[in-house]
Design an enzyme around this catalytic site. Structure first.
Site, mmCIF file in Angstrom:
data_model
loop_
_atom_site.group_PDB
_atom_site.id
_atom_site.type_symbol
_atom_site.label_atom_id
_atom_site.label_comp_id
_atom_site.label_asym_id
_atom_site.label_seq_id
_atom_site.Cartn_x
_atom_site.Cartn_y
_atom_site.Cartn_z
ATOM 1 N N GLU A 49 45.357 49.193 44.991
ATOM 2 C CA GLU A 49 44.844 48.021 45.148
ATOM 3 C C GLU A 49 45.724 47.060 44.521
ATOM 4 O OE1 GLU A 49 40.490 46.145 43.693
ATOM 5 O OE2 GLU A 49 41.149 48.111 42.965
ATOM 6 N N ASP A 60 36.925 40.769 36.396
ATOM 7 C CA ASP A 60 37.804 41.540 35.585
ATOM 8 C C ASP A 60 37.612 41.387 34.056
ATOM 9 O OD1 ASP A 60 39.435 42.789 37.817
ATOM 10 O OD2 ASP A 60 39.866 40.739 38.066
#
Length: 262
Positions: A49, A60
């Site tokens: 990814e 994140d």
């Protein structure tokens, strides 16, 4: 069935669970990030990814946020990123690469052009966590035209009716966030938490014919083992980046092999 789903189902015949490793393009430099991706692919990563960095990566945690900010100290190009990933896709045909980013840089590049270029470069999946399904009609149409799978995310706090909707509309695979919050530290340890995770994945499977990928907080071999039989892909992000930051590629590969040894 999509190219990604076919690939996953074929590989799962010989593996209890597949590996997806997350790498930030351009961290700490473009060249080093590409070398790191190549090393992971050479060591058997089933997926990478590749995150094109954005200044406000809302899904994140601190490790990946710091890497994105460091990468953005350089001038990065979406077009060059696609070309670089395409070279890796050609060199490592046994693995697959998916592109992950946020809507802002991809929208500026042009979503139709993005999907067309992904197809040209052999990138079969596209993850944009901040683009809701309902607002992605144009992207979905372009993906259908070019054979690219948009990958949708569900979380343990996604309402049941919406989870069922996204699961039933999943194509290449469905990205199942293992816990609430951002990427990074795990809070799904212990027997009770594992049982809860397994029930969550079972409820998704009842509505989805697509493979399931699980990420956020995976750090230990036993966590990966406990996903076997309940998911198709284990996604390794912050833990791998932490290892890379501590000891470079050698330490990162040691963790990868520890977690995905069969």
């Amino acid at each position: 069935m999509s190219q990604l789903a076919n690939y996953i189902n074929a590989k799962r015949e010989s593996k209890p669970i597949l590996s997806m490793t997350h790498v930030v393009y351009g961290y700490p430099t473009v060249e080093e990030s590409l070398t790191w991706m190549g090393t992971l692919l050479e060591n058997g990563a089933d997926f990478i990814e590749v995150q094109f960095p954005f200044s406000d990566p809302v899904a994140d945690g601190p490790t990946i946020v710091a890497a994105c900010h460091k990468a953005l100290e350089q001038t990065l190009s979406v077009e060059q990123c696609l070309k670089d990933i395409g070279q890796l896709a050609k060199k490592y045909p046994e693995s697959r690469l998916v592109l992950m980013s946020y809507l802002n840089p991809m929208y500026r590049y042009g979503l139709d052009k993005l999907v067309e270029r992904c197809a040209e470069e052999g990138i079969l999946g596209l993850i944009l966590p901040d683009l809701p399904y309902e607002q992605a009609g144009g992207l979905r149409a372009a993906c259908d035209k070019h054979g690219i799978d948009p990958v949708w995310l569900v979380t343990p706090v996604t309402p049941k009716d919406r989870m069922a909707f996204l699961a039933s509309n999943a194509q290449g695979f469905l990205y199942c966030v293992a816990r609430s919050g951002v990427t990074g530290n795990s809070n799904h340890d212990g027997e009770g938490a594992q049982t809860e995770l397994q029930h969550y994945l079972a409820s998704i499977q009842s509505d989805s014919s697509a493979p399931l990928g699980v990420g956020f907080g995976l750090r230990r071999r036993e966590q990966i083992k406990e996903l076997e039989g309940h998911a198709d892909i284990a996604i390794l992000g912050s833990a791998l980046l932490d290892a890379y930051n501590q000891g470079g590629q050698e330490t990162g590969i040691a963790l990868f092999k520890e977690l995905f040894s069969h």
